[in-house]
Each structure stands twice: as C-alpha cells, then as structure tokens.
Write an enzyme that holds these catalytic residues in place. Sequence first.
Site, PDB file in Angstrom:
ATOM      1  N   LYS A  11     -18.935  -3.308 -38.607  1.00 21.77           N
ATOM      2  CA  LYS A  11     -18.249  -4.162 -39.581  1.00 21.77           C
ATOM      3  C   LYS A  11     -17.900  -5.496 -38.934  1.00 21.77           C
ATOM      4  O   LYS A  11     -17.337  -5.539 -37.839  1.00 21.77           O
ATOM      5  CB  LYS A  11     -16.961  -3.481 -40.076  1.00 21.77           C
ATOM      6  CG  LYS A  11     -16.381  -4.079 -41.343  1.00 21.77           C
ATOM      7  CD  LYS A  11     -17.237  -3.759 -42.562  1.00 21.77           C
ATOM      8  CE  LYS A  11     -16.505  -4.059 -43.865  1.00 21.77           C
ATOM      9  NZ  LYS A  11     -17.328  -3.709 -45.034  1.00 21.77           N
ATOM     10  N   THR A  57     -18.870   1.523 -43.034  1.00 18.39           N
ATOM     11  CA  THR A  57     -18.270   0.335 -42.431  1.00 18.39           C
ATOM     12  C   THR A  57     -16.928   0.003 -43.091  1.00 18.39           C
ATOM     13  O   THR A  57     -16.066  -0.618 -42.471  1.00 18.39           O
ATOM     14  CB  THR A  57     -19.204  -0.876 -42.536  1.00 18.39           C
ATOM     15  OG1 THR A  57     -19.434  -1.205 -43.904  1.00 18.39           O
ATOM     16  CG2 THR A  57     -20.532  -0.577 -41.843  1.00 18.39           C
ATOM     17  N   HIS A 250     -21.155 -37.446 -26.147  1.00 14.11           N
ATOM     18  CA  HIS A 250     -21.284 -38.831 -25.708  1.00 14.11           C
ATOM     19  C   HIS A 250     -20.365 -39.777 -26.486  1.00 14.11           C
ATOM     20  O   HIS A 250     -20.171 -39.640 -27.693  1.00 14.11           O
ATOM     21  CB  HIS A 250     -22.728 -39.302 -25.872  1.00 14.11           C
ATOM     22  CG  HIS A 250     -23.722 -38.475 -25.119  1.00 14.11           C
ATOM     23  ND1 HIS A 250     -23.732 -38.416 -23.747  1.00 14.11           N
ATOM     24  CD2 HIS A 250     -24.732 -37.673 -25.538  1.00 14.11           C
ATOM     25  CE1 HIS A 250     -24.704 -37.611 -23.352  1.00 14.11           C
ATOM     26  NE2 HIS A 250     -25.327 -37.145 -24.424  1.00 14.11           N
TER      27      HIS A 250
END
Length: 395
Positions: A11, A57, A250
């Site tokens: 899950k 689940t 950057h």
Amino acid sequence: MASVGPNRYGKEGVRVVRVRRSPYNGDTFDEWTVRVLIDGDFVSSYVDGDNTKVLPTDTMKNTVYYVASRTRAITIEDFAKELVNYLIEHHSQIAGAQVRVERKEWSHMVTSNNSRHPTSFVQATQEVQFTTVKRPRHGAFSIVSGLKDLMVMKTAKTSFTNFYRDALTTLTDSRDRLFGTAITAKWTYEDASSIIDFDRARQQIRSGMLDVFCDHESESVQHTLHAMAKYVLERVPTISQIHLTMPNIHCLPVDLTRFGEQNKNEIFMPIDDPHGYIQCTINRSTMTKTLTTHILDLSCGRPAANVPVRVENLLNGEWVLMPTTANTNTDGRAVDLVPADKWQAGQWRIIFDIASYMPDGFYPSVTIEFRTKDSAHYHVPLLLNKFGYSTYRGS
C-alpha cells in the site's frame, strides 16, 4: 514456460497525522506518509488467481493506523520497525516486510512576544525526512534514513576552474560564483538492530553537512559533497555509509552592459533546467580508522551492547571531550571514536558508563588511559565482569 519471479506488493501513500497531547509541555504534531511492501508465499495469486493468502492492501492501510495509535515511538525509524514486526508476526505467509515513512517538518509557532505556542504549528520548510526499514522473517533489520529538498545557497568560497575542455566547451573559469543545491542525503545504519537515538543521529548529520557547506573552500560540487560526507562519517559512528545527491542549481550573472550598468557580481538569473546533477556514495570502509573499542562481558561470555562510551584527549594539561560519543553495538563494538582531524599522538582516555549496562556491578564506570605514538589505528578492548576488568592494546 513462464514462471513467477521475485514479487511483492503493498500500500502506497497512507497519510497519517498524529497528535500527542500534553498539558505540561505542549502538543506534538507529526505528519507521515507511509508505504508498506510485503513479499512471501503469493505465487498462487498470480498463477491461479487464488487470493486465500493475499492480505488486502486496505488491511495494510488499517494496520498503519492501528500501530500508529498504539506506538510509543518518537522517531519514524522506530515506528517503521514496529510496523514491520507487526506484519511479520501476525501473518505467517509474509516472508519479509519493508516500510518507508516520509515525515514533513512541523514546528511550534513562536508568537510576537517570542514565546512558543503549545498547540499551534507552522511548516517553514519543504524539507522532508524519510526512512526505509526492512526485515526478513528470520533476519535482522536494515535501515536507510535520509532527508530531501534541503535547499542551501552560498555566495562566497565557491569556484569552478581548471576543468577538462574539448572543442565544444564554452564555459569559462569562475572563482566567484553562486553555489545553490537541493540536498538529498541517504545514510545506512551499521547495526540497525541496536538501540539508536535516530533523531539525534539525524540532527548530527544535518548540522554537520550544513557546517561544512558554509565554510568549505569549494572547488566544485563534487569537492564539497565529499567533504560533507567525510565530516559526517567521522562524527556519527552509527552509520556505515552516506549517499549524497546535489544538483547544481545555476544562477547566471545578468549582462547589464546593455543598459549602461555594471554588474558587480550581484544580479543573477536563477534557472531550474538544465542543471548539473552530482551524486556519490562515501563508505566508512574507505576512510582512515582512528580509535575503536570492544567490550566482552566475561560473566556471560557475550559482547556488552549499548554501553555509552566517550573519549577525552589531554591538551595543555586539561582533558578535552571529543565531539564523537557512541554506544557499543550488538557486537559490543564502537568505532571511529575520534574524528580523523583530531586523532594524533598524545595521551587519551576512554570512559565507559558501566552502570547503565551492569547496574549491580562493583565499578559504575571504567576509565582506560593510554598513550599513542602516532595517528595510526588503535584498538583498545575492555574485558569486563561484575567485580573486575582488564584491557590490552588490540589490533
């Protein structure tokens, strides 16, 4: 003929908010996201559509909430260990379980009169802490913890010069650039089954990385990454390796000459993409060993685990405590008790808190004082029983 290979299921994305209420110290607020994965005897569910061994689940989701309601764990690592144990102990078809927990950073609000509010919280950063805890049914825990999205920037002590060039290189040397990154750090605990103060270790790792980032004379992202990892491994003996990912975010100087102005290295344009991407794993085994110890309890013939150990160095007539402290692991060992930059010839002593391990022993603490002639590796074991002890220089 087709055959079922390694498989697991579970899950994902179980969100938990836990409030621990205290009228004395104020409430605590935790926000976790949990993933559960299990493996085991589930081949029949793939081949025959037989679900008799399949743990739903949805039940895993409920198990997360159930264990969260009962646990006394403070750290995400200890909670994950409890959840792994519960799954393995209550379901015989599970051969192993893995739990990942992510934790968002919430802290108490500080009001305008500079007081900490006991029941109000603020999320001041997008940094996320995480851990992945695994255990097979008949094996030991492994724990990899970390943090991600720790945004940092420095405006000095950073350069990039003398790099390799080919026909397509247009980048010029820079000795005064901005250095920004979003740090992701993952560290592996050497003995995940021992008693570890995970929050203390996490804070030591985080603050150590930031200390180095601030003061390091950086020749590149790689250079600073290595210095940060080395510093952490020297000062946190409970971990065996650290993996750092540091994208080079950057900030490009803006050309102001078009507007009749001079850019005094103060106006920049930040860009997200493309960006440099640097990652590296630093292992303790590649580092120089300093001082180690090992405690053997002769009364039972076993290593003495979880004994607090600290080290002091005699400097200018005064004993100075080293920044690294440790508890012996399940093998009775404590390693790298002195940071490499402080390990030198001189007079040292190791102090063992025996009372915490053997409360009915004759000696509540043991101090072993010794001299070193160089900065080579020294191993100083302790042989212990209730009424006596001995030591020697080991290897």
